[in-house]
Design a protein around this motif. Sequence first.
Motif, PDB file in Angstrom:
ATOM      1  N   ARG A  17      24.806  41.084  20.637  1.00 58.68           N
ATOM      2  CA  ARG A  17      25.131  40.097  19.632  1.00 58.68           C
ATOM      3  C   ARG A  17      26.035  38.816  19.997  1.00 58.68           C
ATOM      4  NH1 ARG A  17      27.794  43.735  14.865  1.00 58.68           N
ATOM      5  NH2 ARG A  17      28.165  45.208  16.799  1.00 58.68           N
ATOM      6  N   TYR A  20      23.933  35.773  19.536  1.00 59.08           N
ATOM      7  CA  TYR A  20      24.054  35.403  18.364  1.00 59.08           C
ATOM      8  C   TYR A  20      25.059  34.741  17.828  1.00 59.08           C
ATOM      9  CZ  TYR A  20      19.407  37.992  18.338  1.00 59.08           C
ATOM     10  OH  TYR A  20      18.232  38.623  18.409  1.00 59.08           O
ATOM     11  N   LEU A  21      26.319  35.363  18.382  1.00 62.89           N
ATOM     12  CA  LEU A  21      27.506  34.768  18.165  1.00 62.89           C
ATOM     13  C   LEU A  21      27.515  33.155  18.798  1.00 62.89           C
ATOM     14  CD1 LEU A  21      30.623  34.913  16.971  1.00 62.89           C
ATOM     15  CD2 LEU A  21      31.138  35.711  19.310  1.00 62.89           C
ATOM     16  N   ASN A  24      25.622  30.758  16.563  1.00 66.00           N
ATOM     17  CA  ASN A  24      26.212  30.605  15.288  1.00 66.00           C
ATOM     18  C   ASN A  24      25.180  31.397  14.364  1.00 66.00           C
ATOM     19  OD1 ASN A  24      28.741  29.428  15.641  1.00 66.00           O
ATOM     20  ND2 ASN A  24      27.398  27.581  16.097  1.00 66.00           N
ATOM     21  N   GLU A  25      24.541  32.430  14.717  1.00 63.19           N
ATOM     22  CA  GLU A  25      23.683  33.242  13.992  1.00 63.19           C
ATOM     23  C   GLU A  25      24.173  34.363  13.480  1.00 63.19           C
ATOM     24  OE1 GLU A  25      19.966  33.464  16.290  1.00 63.19           O
ATOM     25  OE2 GLU A  25      19.900  31.175  16.630  1.00 63.19           O
ATOM     26  N   LEU A  26      25.403  34.753  13.295  1.00 65.08           N
ATOM     27  CA  LEU A  26      25.850  36.028  12.649  1.00 65.08           C
ATOM     28  C   LEU A  26      26.669  35.785  11.534  1.00 65.08           C
ATOM     29  CD1 LEU A  26      27.519  38.025  15.949  1.00 65.08           C
ATOM     30  CD2 LEU A  26      25.247  38.214  14.859  1.00 65.08           C
ATOM     31  N   ASP A  27      26.540  36.708  10.611  1.00 66.36           N
ATOM     32  CA  ASP A  27      27.334  36.503   9.541  1.00 66.36           C
ATOM     33  C   ASP A  27      28.837  36.728   9.823  1.00 66.36           C
ATOM     34  OD1 ASP A  27      27.832  39.344   9.530  1.00 66.36           O
ATOM     35  OD2 ASP A  27      26.120  39.745   8.088  1.00 66.36           O
ATOM     36  N   ASP A  30      29.845  40.321  11.141  1.00 68.65           N
ATOM     37  CA  ASP A  30      29.447  40.688  12.417  1.00 68.65           C
ATOM     38  C   ASP A  30      30.336  39.831  13.384  1.00 68.65           C
ATOM     39  OD1 ASP A  30      27.703  42.529  12.078  1.00 68.65           O
ATOM     40  OD2 ASP A  30      25.931  41.216  11.722  1.00 68.65           O
ATOM     41  N   CYS A  31      30.641  38.296  13.066  1.00 71.79           N
ATOM     42  CA  CYS A  31      31.447  37.607  14.106  1.00 71.79           C
ATOM     43  C   CYS A  31      32.799  38.292  14.322  1.00 71.79           C
ATOM     44  CB  CYS A  31      31.733  36.270  13.451  1.00 71.79           C
ATOM     45  SG  CYS A  31      30.298  35.133  13.539  1.00 71.79           S
ATOM     46  N   VAL A  34      32.417  41.407  16.376  1.00 73.87           N
ATOM     47  CA  VAL A  34      32.171  40.961  17.677  1.00 73.87           C
ATOM     48  C   VAL A  34      33.603  40.352  18.492  1.00 73.87           C
ATOM     49  CG1 VAL A  34      30.956  39.364  19.682  1.00 73.87           C
ATOM     50  CG2 VAL A  34      29.803  40.450  17.645  1.00 73.87           C
TER      51      VAL A  34
END
Length: 88
Positions: A17, A20-21, A24-27, A30-31, A34
């Motif tokens: 993840r 993705y962080l 900038n692809e996490l909601d 999830d941010c 992480v």
Amino acid sequence: MSEHQHPGEDCVDFLERIVYLLDNELDEADCSAVRLHLDECSPCLEKYDLQRTVKAVVARSCSEAAPRELRERVMLRIREVQVRITEG
């Protein structure tokens, strides 16, 4: 459970993840998860910092123009390959 694991999740889940962080692809949930893990897990934080640095270097490199001589050699090579394919 080691100090850098959470119930039901281990570092492997967070390392995936992290990418993705960085993109900038996490909601937001999830941010937050992480970031909380990174605050508590030094090995993952080091990997995050490395990924962030690599991403920044690649981004900077992609914005630089290649030297004219290199561009000309690449274009010549492309034309040579195109000619071989056409004649092939």
